[in-house]
Design an enzyme around this catalytic site. Structure first.
Site, mmCIF file in Angstrom:
data_model
loop_
_atom_site.group_PDB
_atom_site.id
_atom_site.type_symbol
_atom_site.label_atom_id
_atom_site.label_comp_id
_atom_site.label_asym_id
_atom_site.label_seq_id
_atom_site.Cartn_x
_atom_site.Cartn_y
_atom_site.Cartn_z
ATOM 1 N N GLU B 67 -2.480 -15.031 -28.086
ATOM 2 C CA GLU B 67 -3.618 -14.071 -27.872
ATOM 3 C C GLU B 67 -4.228 -13.839 -26.559
ATOM 4 O O GLU B 67 -4.567 -12.447 -26.307
ATOM 5 C CB GLU B 67 -4.891 -14.601 -28.731
ATOM 6 C CG GLU B 67 -4.872 -14.184 -30.458
ATOM 7 C CD GLU B 67 -4.012 -15.435 -31.064
ATOM 8 O OE1 GLU B 67 -3.612 -16.344 -30.239
ATOM 9 O OE2 GLU B 67 -4.090 -15.738 -32.143
ATOM 10 N N PHE B 129 -12.928 -22.629 -42.837
ATOM 11 C CA PHE B 129 -11.640 -22.541 -42.244
ATOM 12 C C PHE B 129 -11.327 -21.313 -41.281
ATOM 13 O O PHE B 129 -11.809 -20.424 -41.412
ATOM 14 C CB PHE B 129 -10.438 -22.284 -43.300
ATOM 15 C CG PHE B 129 -9.177 -22.411 -42.676
ATOM 16 C CD1 PHE B 129 -8.606 -23.545 -41.962
ATOM 17 C CD2 PHE B 129 -8.341 -21.270 -42.638
ATOM 18 C CE1 PHE B 129 -7.575 -23.574 -41.367
ATOM 19 C CE2 PHE B 129 -7.135 -21.203 -42.369
ATOM 20 C CZ PHE B 129 -6.652 -22.395 -41.365
ATOM 21 N N GLN B 130 -10.986 -21.850 -39.977
ATOM 22 C CA GLN B 130 -11.015 -20.743 -38.794
ATOM 23 C C GLN B 130 -12.094 -20.179 -38.528
ATOM 24 O O GLN B 130 -12.379 -18.865 -38.142
ATOM 25 C CB GLN B 130 -9.872 -19.802 -39.070
ATOM 26 C CG GLN B 130 -8.532 -20.811 -38.952
ATOM 27 C CD GLN B 130 -7.489 -19.850 -39.003
ATOM 28 O OE1 GLN B 130 -7.233 -18.505 -39.318
ATOM 29 N NE2 GLN B 130 -6.150 -20.100 -38.344
ATOM 30 N N LYS B 179 -14.821 -10.766 -42.436
ATOM 31 C CA LYS B 179 -13.850 -10.126 -43.357
ATOM 32 C C LYS B 179 -14.389 -9.193 -44.571
ATOM 33 O O LYS B 179 -13.888 -8.385 -44.919
ATOM 34 C CB LYS B 179 -13.062 -11.406 -43.959
ATOM 35 C CG LYS B 179 -11.742 -10.804 -44.457
ATOM 36 C CD LYS B 179 -10.731 -11.797 -45.153
ATOM 37 C CE LYS B 179 -9.524 -11.351 -45.462
ATOM 38 N NZ LYS B 179 -8.541 -12.370 -45.821
ATOM 39 N N MET B 495 0.285 -22.922 -3.676
ATOM 40 C CA MET B 495 -1.210 -22.807 -3.284
ATOM 41 C C MET B 495 -1.874 -24.205 -3.315
ATOM 42 O O MET B 495 -2.455 -24.693 -2.256
ATOM 43 C CB MET B 495 -1.843 -21.787 -3.986
ATOM 44 C CG MET B 495 -3.175 -21.390 -3.379
ATOM 45 S SD MET B 495 -3.027 -20.766 -1.708
ATOM 46 C CE MET B 495 -2.891 -19.305 -1.699
HETATM 47 C C1 TPP Z 1 -4.906 -21.189 -15.363
HETATM 48 C C2 TPP Z 1 -5.020 -21.962 -13.933
HETATM 49 N N1 TPP Z 1 -4.796 -23.224 -13.844
HETATM 50 C C3 TPP Z 1 -4.870 -23.703 -12.518
HETATM 51 C C4 TPP Z 1 -5.277 -22.834 -11.497
HETATM 52 C C5 TPP Z 1 -5.085 -23.683 -10.001
HETATM 53 N N2 TPP Z 1 -3.937 -23.093 -9.240
HETATM 54 C C6 TPP Z 1 -4.181 -22.185 -8.385
HETATM 55 S S1 TPP Z 1 -2.645 -21.633 -7.704
HETATM 56 C C7 TPP Z 1 -1.755 -22.914 -8.653
HETATM 57 C C8 TPP Z 1 -0.235 -23.111 -8.347
HETATM 58 C C9 TPP Z 1 0.353 -21.845 -8.508
HETATM 59 O O1 TPP Z 1 1.742 -22.240 -8.440
HETATM 60 P P1 TPP Z 1 2.804 -21.095 -8.520
HETATM 61 O O2 TPP Z 1 2.644 -20.236 -9.605
HETATM 62 O O3 TPP Z 1 4.072 -21.594 -8.521
HETATM 63 O O4 TPP Z 1 2.524 -20.150 -7.202
HETATM 64 P P2 TPP Z 1 2.734 -20.477 -5.826
HETATM 65 O O5 TPP Z 1 1.374 -20.839 -5.144
HETATM 66 O O6 TPP Z 1 3.736 -21.477 -5.591
HETATM 67 O O7 TPP Z 1 3.268 -19.116 -5.151
HETATM 68 C C10 TPP Z 1 -2.775 -23.621 -9.168
HETATM 69 C C11 TPP Z 1 -2.407 -24.797 -10.049
HETATM 70 C C12 TPP Z 1 -5.339 -21.615 -11.659
HETATM 71 N N3 TPP Z 1 -5.406 -20.828 -10.725
HETATM 72 N N4 TPP Z 1 -5.244 -20.981 -12.904
#
Ligand code: TPP
Ligand code: MG
Lengths: 189, 596
Positions: B67, B129-130, B179, B495
């Site tokens: 979803e 449920f749900q 529903k 990052m």
């Molecule tokens: C749902 C979610 N969980 C955690 C984060 C924290 N976060 C930001 S950037 C990142 C790493 C992303 O890694 P990648 O997709 O390999 O991108 P890169 O920075 O290596 O280009 C994380 C864990 C986030 N932004 N979104």
């Protein structure tokens, strides 16, 4: 304001980015929030305050115009002028909020609160409680040989004063409505 | 925001009331609102609506795999078309899986209507449920929401939801439909005449404010336009008006991440994106300007850096349709609550009418040129490994002349995409800005491709982010949506790794992308085409192979692993304290470490 690690502003310690309004002092405000009386509207208003970290000191709500499904929520809050401005703007974003009016007790607004105060005691204390109630124009709305329930209205400080005076005289329970407010004069609000 | 009407409006009815089931009311209202594509996933509590969708062909339903994917696809659809995105999910887990995209759409002001099924009315509150309290859960993350308790209100609520989602500052609206209401028979009403008296966004600017703003603009020596997603959300007219006003004044323009494309990146007065990973020239122009004209942006912390050191010498004009955005973070001198296009139009008229000789901007432009000369996006290229910046540069070069849309995931690759893919038009760039949702890009690309079947739609991804929603490649395969996923695979949550390098003494706690799938085989398994490239010399040929492939592609682009995303304003620092070259690890003080 030079060290970002000690945010001493009115915005709380949540974020050190919030440094722009550090020198403002906190004020108390009474806001009347006019809303469409639809399910969940109170939760929206209250959720806004908790979600954004604003204070609620007092809250009352009731439908005031059944034909238009209008309810009036009166909120007493505190914050710096910047936060108070935000609170009003954020409230107005809520879809069923029709209007937000600042009716802080002043030349332009009147505030009242009602309290029910239960006091138990006999002898001298019972007489003294009645005497003080008279000074505060409190009504006795229930009585037994050993207790009274007083109904008292007025500004919040007056109620607090009354309750404080009843404490040594056998105060049992207090129930307060929270603040109601309305604008003085013939204008709406 | 105007919801364009594509589908035929319902035939004009005589006085006869139109009775139909709640489920039919939903579908009829969607049709009348001009919805031609929606995204969803069925379940017990929405089966009547799915039944009403069966065998009709006015609305194309795209079945996702999760979803959350439906929500982001609806966002991508909305952002690339300017129309309202629509998602349909079941109660309980269907609804809770939608919470992330709903929040994402709220943060980035994306118009979206989400229909959720709910347990029958008489079971609400029994932990059936749900069952979940969908309106309770989404109250703070949706612009507005409804629990329908009367089938005769359903049509009105549907139309009102579209109105609320697409007007003012756009956002997500949730309609929770039990529903039994879907089965019940009720009266259909059309969308005409639907109003909401407590909700009337102000579109036209206050003319006194416009006059003050025009006066300031015609006297400024060091002006800058700071534009944001509001320009895009307002519609193509706002971008056209921005360009017109810029031409009239000659002011330099910068933009937030969300606003890219509103002003052409090829324009000589374009400063590039501003903020944490923005350009040196944009951030310095913001810091040193004497007049800032903020159009549809909201002084986000990723943009302002340290607020008490933010643009200290400037007067500030702020145009925003949301009054609560004004004076929220930064005090401004001239607030203008209005739709961007309306306010820009009024400014153009007013400035023309003033017929004033404007200050000579040459010294300011000269100053900007010295900042530009720092060439802040320069990087050391390599013959042996693909630099991520180089990969985006090549992707841009090889796709710029096509009808291209770009989405992203979240991380370094997102910032490199923003820095090195240059946008000329609005609605071409979909990224999760406010919430920063990893997993956004692929489903968003699915949504974009559904709206633009013949376009080239590319998700610039990271190897970690793509794993959050990679099942949606199967959606793309099923519905013949030839999206391209271009993974800048650095084997790190880059990052996160960069922040650990910067702030945590190079202790790389749980940020290495261990046990990566073989993306080429994964693509095959899901029914797509896989490509891998790790040599700079082969990159162009492989990108062309990706473009030419008629179906969905996963492109595993192996890039330099340790590359940092620069320039950067370290958290807690001001615009004029950017890191340009190498990270030393000492950039951020104690205070900044606590910030996100
Ligand atoms: C749902 C979610 N969980 C955690 C984060 C924290 N976060 C930001 S950037 C990142 C790493 C992303 O890694 P990648 O997709 O390999 O991108 P890169 O920075 O290596 O280009 C994380 C864990 C986030 N932004 N979104
Ligand atoms: Mg990575």
């Amino acid at each position: 304001m030079s060290d970002a690690s000690t945010p001493t502003n009115g915005n709380g310690p949540k974020s050190a980015y919030f440094l722009a309004h550090a020198d403002e002092v906190t004020e108390r405000r009474t806001l009347a929030v006019l809303v469409d009386n639809e399910p969940g509207v109170l939760a929206r208003v209250v959720g806004l305050f908790s979600g954004r970290g604003y204070n609620i000191d007092s809250l009352t709500v009731a439908e005031v115009d059944a034909s238009q499904h209008r309810s009036r929520i009166t909120i007493v809050t505190q914050g710096t002028p910047h936060i108070l401005e935000q609170i009003e703007a954020q409230l107005l974003r809520i879809v069923p909020v029709a209007d937000v009016i600042d009716i802080t007790n002043s030349k332009t607004g009147i505030e009242r609160e009602l309290a029910l105060v239960k006091v138990a005691g006999t002898g001298e204390k019972r007489v003294e409680a009645l005497r003080i109630a008279e000074i505060f124009r409190a009504h006795v709305i229930d009585t037994t040989n050993e207790s009274f329930i007083f109904e008292v209205t007025g500004a919040s400080e007056k109620l607090t004063q009354f309750v404080d005076l009843m404490r040594p005289l056998g105060l049992v329970e207090v129930s307060r409505t929270g603040v109601l407010s309305i604008k003085r004069g013939k204008e709406k609000g | 925001m105007t919801a364009k009407t594509k589908a035929k409006p319902a035939p004009a009815q005589d006085a006869a009331p139109r009775l139909m089931s709640g489920a039919q009311i939903v579908v009829e209202a969607l049709r009348e609102q001009g919805v031609t594509v929606m995204f969803g996933y069925p379940g017990g509590a929405v089966l009547p609506i799915y039944d009403a969708l069966f065998g009709q062909d006015a609305i194309r339903h795209i079945l996702v795999r999760h979803e959350q994917g439906a929500g982001h696809a609806a966002e991508g659809y909305a952002r690339s078309t300017g129309q309202c995105g629509v998602a349909l999910v079941t109660s309980g887990p269907g609804a809770t899986n939608m919470v992330t995209p709903i929040t994402d759409a709220l943060m980035d002001s994306i118009p979206m209507v989400v229909i959720t099924g709910q347990v029958p009315t008489h079971l609400i509150g029994t932990d059936a449920f749900q069952e979940c309290d969908t309106t309770g859960i989404t109250r703070s993350c949706a612009k507005h929401n409804y629990l329908v308790t009367d089938v005769n209100q359903l049509a009105r609520i549907m139309h009102e939801a579209f109105y609320v989602a697409t007007s003012g500052r756009p956002g997500p609206v949730v309609i929770d439909i039990p529903k039994d209401i879907q089965f019940a028979t009720g009266l259909y009403v059309g969308k005409d005449g639907i109003t909401k008296p407590t909700y009337m966004p102000q579109r036209k600017p206050n003319m006194d404010a416009i006059r003050i703003a025009a006066d300031l603009m015609t006297k400024a020596w060091r002006p800058v336009f700071y534009t944001g997603g509001g320009v895009i959300n307002s519609g193509p007219r706002a971008s056209a008006k921005l360009r017109e006003l810029q031409e009239l004044t000659g002011f330099p323009v910068t933009s937030t991440l969300m606003g890219l494309g509103a002003f052409p990146a090829s324009h000589p007065d374009w400063l590039g994106m501003l903020g944490m990973h923005g350009s040196y020239e944009a951030n310095h122009a913001m810091h040193d300007c004497d007049l800032m004209i903020c159009v549809g942006a909201r002084f986000d912390d990723r943009v302002t850096g340290r607020v008490d050191a933010f643009s200290p010498k400037s007067k500030k004009i702020h145009i925003d349709i949301d009054a609560s955005s004004i004076n929220k973070i930064v005090r401004v001198d001239v607030p203008i609550v209005a739709d961007c296009a309306e306010a820009l139009d009024a400014l153009i008229t007013e400035i023309k009418a003033l017929k004033r000789k404007m200050p000579d901007l040459t010294p300011w432009q000269g100053q900007i040129d010295t900042w530009r000369a720092r060439r802040c996006f320069d990087y050391k290229n390599s013959k042996d490994v693909i630099k991520p910046q180089y990969a985006v540069e090549r992707l841009h070069a090889l796709t710029r002349d096509r009808n291209t849309y770009i989405t992203t995931e979240v991380g370094q690759h997102q910032m490199w995409a923003a820095q090195f893919y240059h946008f000329e038009e609005p609605n071409r760039w979909m990224t999760s800005g406010g919430l920063g949702t990893m997993g956004y890009g692929l489903p968003a690309a699915v949504g974009v491709q559904a709206a633009h079947p013949d376009a080239l739609v590319i998700d610039i991804a990271g190897e970690a982010s793509i794993q959050m929603m990679m099942q949606e490649l199967s959606t793309a395969v099923q519905h013949n949506l030839p999206v391209k996923v271009f993974i800048l695979n650095n084997e790190w949550m880059g990052m996160v790794r960069q922040w650990q390098e910067l702030l945590h003494g190079e202790r790389y706690s749980h940020s290495y992308s261990e046990s990566l799938p073989d993306f080429v085989m994964l693509a095959k398994a899901l029914g797509g085409h896989g490509i891998r490239c790790d040599k700079p010399g082969e990159l162009d040929a492989r990108i062309i192979e990706m473009i030419d492939h008629p179906g969905p592609v996963l492109f595993d682009c192996r890039v330099e692993r340790a590359e940092n995303c620069l320039p950067m304003i370290p958290s807690g620092s001001a615009h004029n304290q950017m890191i340009l070259g190498e990270i030393t690890g000492n950039e951020i003080g104690e205070a900044g470490r606590k910030l996100v």
